[in-house]
Design an enzyme around this catalytic site. Sequence first.
Site, PDB file in Angstrom:
ATOM      1  N   ALA A  44      31.406  38.964  -0.222  1.00  0.00           N
ATOM      2  CA  ALA A  44      30.202  38.517  -0.927  1.00  0.00           C
ATOM      3  C   ALA A  44      30.563  37.865  -2.255  1.00  0.00           C
ATOM      4  O   ALA A  44      31.452  38.327  -2.967  1.00  0.00           O
ATOM      5  CB  ALA A  44      29.289  39.706  -1.176  1.00  0.00           C
TER       6      ALA A  44
ATOM      7  N   ASP B 136       7.646  -1.494  11.071  1.00  0.00           N
ATOM      8  CA  ASP B 136       6.858  -0.370  10.539  1.00  0.00           C
ATOM      9  C   ASP B 136       6.118   0.382  11.641  1.00  0.00           C
ATOM     10  O   ASP B 136       5.215   1.146  11.372  1.00  0.00           O
ATOM     11  CB  ASP B 136       5.861  -0.871   9.482  1.00  0.00           C
ATOM     12  CG  ASP B 136       4.824  -1.829  10.053  1.00  0.00           C
ATOM     13  OD1 ASP B 136       4.864  -2.117  11.259  1.00  0.00           O
ATOM     14  OD2 ASP B 136       3.968  -2.294   9.267  1.00  0.00           O
TER      15      ASP B 136
ATOM     16  N   ASN C 228      37.641  37.118   6.865  1.00  0.00           N
ATOM     17  CA  ASN C 228      36.391  37.632   6.305  1.00  0.00           C
ATOM     18  C   ASN C 228      36.321  37.230   4.838  1.00  0.00           C
ATOM     19  O   ASN C 228      37.240  37.491   4.059  1.00  0.00           O
ATOM     20  CB  ASN C 228      36.366  39.155   6.433  1.00  0.00           C
ATOM     21  CG  ASN C 228      35.023  39.706   5.969  1.00  0.00           C
ATOM     22  OD1 ASN C 228      34.089  39.829   6.767  1.00  0.00           O
ATOM     23  ND2 ASN C 228      34.928  40.020   4.686  1.00  0.00           N
TER      24      ASN C 228
ATOM     25  N   TYR D 215       7.565  -4.578  15.421  1.00  0.00           N
ATOM     26  CA  TYR D 215       7.382  -4.452  13.975  1.00  0.00           C
ATOM     27  C   TYR D 215       8.274  -3.338  13.443  1.00  0.00           C
ATOM     28  O   TYR D 215       8.359  -2.272  14.049  1.00  0.00           O
ATOM     29  CB  TYR D 215       5.934  -4.071  13.638  1.00  0.00           C
ATOM     30  CG  TYR D 215       4.896  -5.134  13.865  1.00  0.00           C
ATOM     31  CD1 TYR D 215       5.237  -6.441  14.189  1.00  0.00           C
ATOM     32  CD2 TYR D 215       3.551  -4.828  13.722  1.00  0.00           C
ATOM     33  CE1 TYR D 215       4.251  -7.402  14.385  1.00  0.00           C
ATOM     34  CE2 TYR D 215       2.555  -5.773  13.916  1.00  0.00           C
ATOM     35  CZ  TYR D 215       2.924  -7.060  14.249  1.00  0.00           C
ATOM     36  OH  TYR D 215       1.943  -8.004  14.441  1.00  0.00           O
TER      37      TYR D 215
ATOM     38  N   ARG E  12       0.805  -1.222   0.000  1.00  0.00           N
ATOM     39  CA  ARG E  12       0.000   0.000   0.000  1.00  0.00           C
ATOM     40  C   ARG E  12       0.840   1.274   0.000  1.00  0.00           C
ATOM     41  O   ARG E  12       0.307   2.374  -0.145  1.00  0.00           O
ATOM     42  CB  ARG E  12      -0.967  -0.023   1.194  1.00  0.00           C
ATOM     43  CG  ARG E  12      -2.161  -0.953   0.928  1.00  0.00           C
ATOM     44  CD  ARG E  12      -3.181  -0.881   2.030  1.00  0.00           C
ATOM     45  NE  ARG E  12      -2.719  -1.536   3.245  1.00  0.00           N
ATOM     46  CZ  ARG E  12      -3.175  -1.232   4.467  1.00  0.00           C
ATOM     47  NH1 ARG E  12      -4.059  -0.283   4.630  1.00  0.00           N
ATOM     48  NH2 ARG E  12      -2.716  -1.891   5.512  1.00  0.00           N
TER      49      ARG E  12
END
Length: 456
Positions: free
Chosen positions: A366, A108, A363, A106, A18
């Site tokens: 960017a 599951d 540092n 189990y 399922r």
Amino acid sequence: MSDTPTAFVILAAGKGSRMVSDLPKVLHPVGAMPLLAHALRTARSLDPSRLVVVAGHGAAAVEAAAAKWAPDAICVRQDEQLGTAHAVDQARDAMAGFGGDVAVLYGDTPFIRPETLGQMAAARQTGADVVVLGFETPDPGRYGRLIVENGRLERIVEFKDATETERAVTLCNSGVVMAPAPLLFDLIAEVGNDNAAGEYYLTDIVGLANHRGLTCQAVACDPVETLGINTRAELAAAEAVFQARRRTDMLDAGVTLVAPDTVFFAADTEIGRDTVIEPNVVFGPGVRLAPGVTVRAFSHLEGAQVASGAVIGPYARLRPGADLAADTRVGNFVEVKNARLDQGVKVNHLSYVGDASIGQGSNIGAGTITCNYDGYLKHHTTIGADAFIGSNTMLVAPVTIGDGATTGSGSVITRDVPDGALAVARGRQENKPGLATRLRERLRLKKADLAARKAE
Ligand code: UD1
Ligand code: MG
């Protein structure tokens, strides 16, 4: 738990049709950890004498997962799934010579708490030969029903085989069973398959034990614990239960979650107190945050460790091997992978730092990128302490930037930079006086000319 040594058999052979999946059901994750690993973790927390995993569908993958999450587990195979009793029977040889108790879990069913197994062990101590974990629910659906008379568990009836009266019973079977190993395997040997499903039901051992004059007892737990996963919808529901629990645990442990419902944890996420997690943060597996870290909104962390005082995000991504020392800054749209940032390092904007080590106080400007991959191999970038990497520097690895060195913005650095040196690697700027004005005038006239022709 109790003094009786306990072994575990974890059933994980079922197909889980399922789920509509190529992945064996027990390997679907909750909290970024396979369902099977949750069951293994519960079992291991009780220091088991033996731990046996019964694999069948997708056995190779299930066995690999078992080896990863419980290296001490013994895997056995159930080639044909003939029922839960038949599944447990596959562990018979692996349990040979073991005289303690066996608990059947189990693969599951991920939420059984160790404390609940402790209650079952306590019931065994006080005289029950077979203990079954049940739960009360107003909506018992297709679960097996526990038939209790005068405080004794008489038998378990599967839904398919139950009468109307039996179906009206609301005490259901979780599937978890505990009994002494020799008795368990003795009873299983007697189980037949003359029932609606034509399967060997483990649940039949209760009736068989009573028949022998033995005592069976049901222990009830919170239905949430027995939540078993059969469908994707149940997987999602289990994830929601898991996350809700983890959020509560984190809040109780002194972690600030500004908007708890928007933060997602992995089963192994570790966070120190006074850490602040802003909204919409996702933790993949393997993250450890020290106390006093700030994770700003929309960040994704996986396989990373972060020391106190660090600020991550907003919109940061830490990938496996990110190792951030105290007071570091990793800002917006910055990705860090397999890289050590020493104390106080700042990578504040739009950068990729991969396969690198960066010394204290450096540092990173960017747009800096460590170009770590040549299409075949990964290479390391080493940046010393107090270095200043100019914006939009490409660091073509392998490369080393010395202590206190600087790179000019826009540089493509392909050779090592010595301590204290300035490296500039880009086209030299040239200014041509008045040229822009003349060029613009020419273009303006051209455009006017084109417009005039079009109008003719
Ligand atoms: C089982 C119980 C039922 C209980 C329910 C709880 C039996 C006969 N019934 O029913 O009373 O209410 O669980 O969820 O035990 N498995 C194997 N090999 C097999 C069959 C099953 O490994 O041959 C494994 C499955 O992968 C699964 C677990 O055992 O993890 C339970 O099997 P499943 O088929 O889901 O049993 P249910 O019909 O749900
Ligand atoms: Mg089931």
